[in-house]
Motif scaffolding. Structure first.
Motif: not given
Length: 320
Positions: A288-302
């Motif tokens: 939480g300290y280092l990452i403000k946001q992660i996503g949106p999530v891409g499809p499987f396989g990438l």
């Protein structure tokens, strides 16, 4: 002694092609090579301009013909048979014979799409190379597949995505490792087996699955940055506290966690070397300290870097 003028006889895969052409030629009433050439040139869909000498050379095995020549000879001879043979099935039969001359046994096998289009063959009661291959690579021939793996379910991914993931797994872990793991799972030791149904069968919590994968990837990237940016954690904490856009509930939760002094001691001593020694709660706080946001999530396989886009509280400076 007089020198022999006999033409060398074809061998191996070339001989098999010639024998098949000669059988088709006999079934077509041994039509003259000139007639076959004329009929080829009269067609609108011809692939070649085979002369009667080219036809004679191909049927008698004097030299290896181009595929276009074989295709046109086969199409014409199939139509001259009594009763006429199907042009598409005959050309499909001859293509692997011709490919085998230049590619060996692998060329004689149907491609995946050819297999889908025309099946395994063997309608004449004889085993085809494709049927032998199919028995050999079918896991059913080697193990007793666990019955719970046959229940109807909603797939987690498309077949194309699965193939891409397996290809990547083979590239990274090796063929033998990947195949042995696959057989192991088919025997019943798969993720979710303890619950009595394969992981993903029924109604999987896709959001939770993606969240876990995103957290794992985020922690991996955090360790990478901490390894080359010693002051990153302290700077990120200051940036988070100065972030006026931070959700109120999220900030309240973070402040509550900060009141736990033992937890904060774990957080403040974290380095890539001590990461595995601290608690999961410390991992989540650092995340939480280092990452403000992660996503949106891409499809499987990438690749993970394409599936999960990270917004850092302290932007990363590209390496020189």
């Amino acid at each position: 002694m007089a020198a022999s003028n006999s033409t060398p006889q074809p061998t191996g895969s070339h001989r098999e092609l010639v024998e098949a052409l000669q059988e088709l030629h006999r079934a077509a009433g041994r039509s003259s090579f000139r007639k076959v050439s004329t009929l080829i040139r009269s067609r609108d869909d011809q692939l070649s301009d085979a002369s009667h000498e080219t036809v004679r050379s191909a049927v008698n095995g004097i030299r290896v013909p181009r595929w276009e020549t074989v295709h046109d000879i086969v199409v014409v001879l199939a139509g001259l048979c009594s009763p006429p043979r199907d042009e598409e099935s005959e050309t499909a039969r001859f293509l692997p014979l011709w490919r085998a001359i230049g590619e060996g046994e692998s060329g004689a096998l149907k491609s995946f799409q050819e297999l889908v289009n025309s099946g395994w063959g063997g309608e004449d009661g004889k085993w085809t190379p494709e049927q032998v291959m199919g028995v050999v690579i079918n896991p059913f021939s080697a193990i007793e597949i666990h019955p719970s793996l046959a229940v109807p379910h909603e797939p987690l991914m498309s077949e194309d995505d699965w193939v891409r993931i397996m290809a990547r797994q083979i590239e990274e872990q090796g063929v033998e490792h990947t195949l042995r793991v696959l057989l192991h799972m088919l025997k019943g030791d798969y993720v979710g087996a303890e619950e009595g149904a394969p992981y993903g069968y029924g109604n999987p919590d896709r959001e939770a699955i993606n969240a876990q994968a995103a957290f794992r990837y985020g922690c991996q990237e955090i360790l990478r940055r901490l390894g080359r940016e010693p002051n990153l954690l302290a700077e990120s904490i200051r940036a988070m506290r100065a972030d006026e856009t931070m959700d109120r509930d999220e900030r309240a939760e973070m402040l509550e966690n900060e009141s736990d002094l033992s937890l904060m001691r774990e957080v403040m001593i974290v380095t890539p070397e001590t990461w595995d020694e601290v608690s999961e709660g410390a991992h989540h706080m650092i995340f939480g300290y280092l990452i403000k946001q992660i996503g949106p999530v891409g499809p499987f396989g990438l690749p993970d870097a394409e599936r999960f886009g990270i917004v850092w509280r302290i932007p990363e400076i590209p390496a020189a």
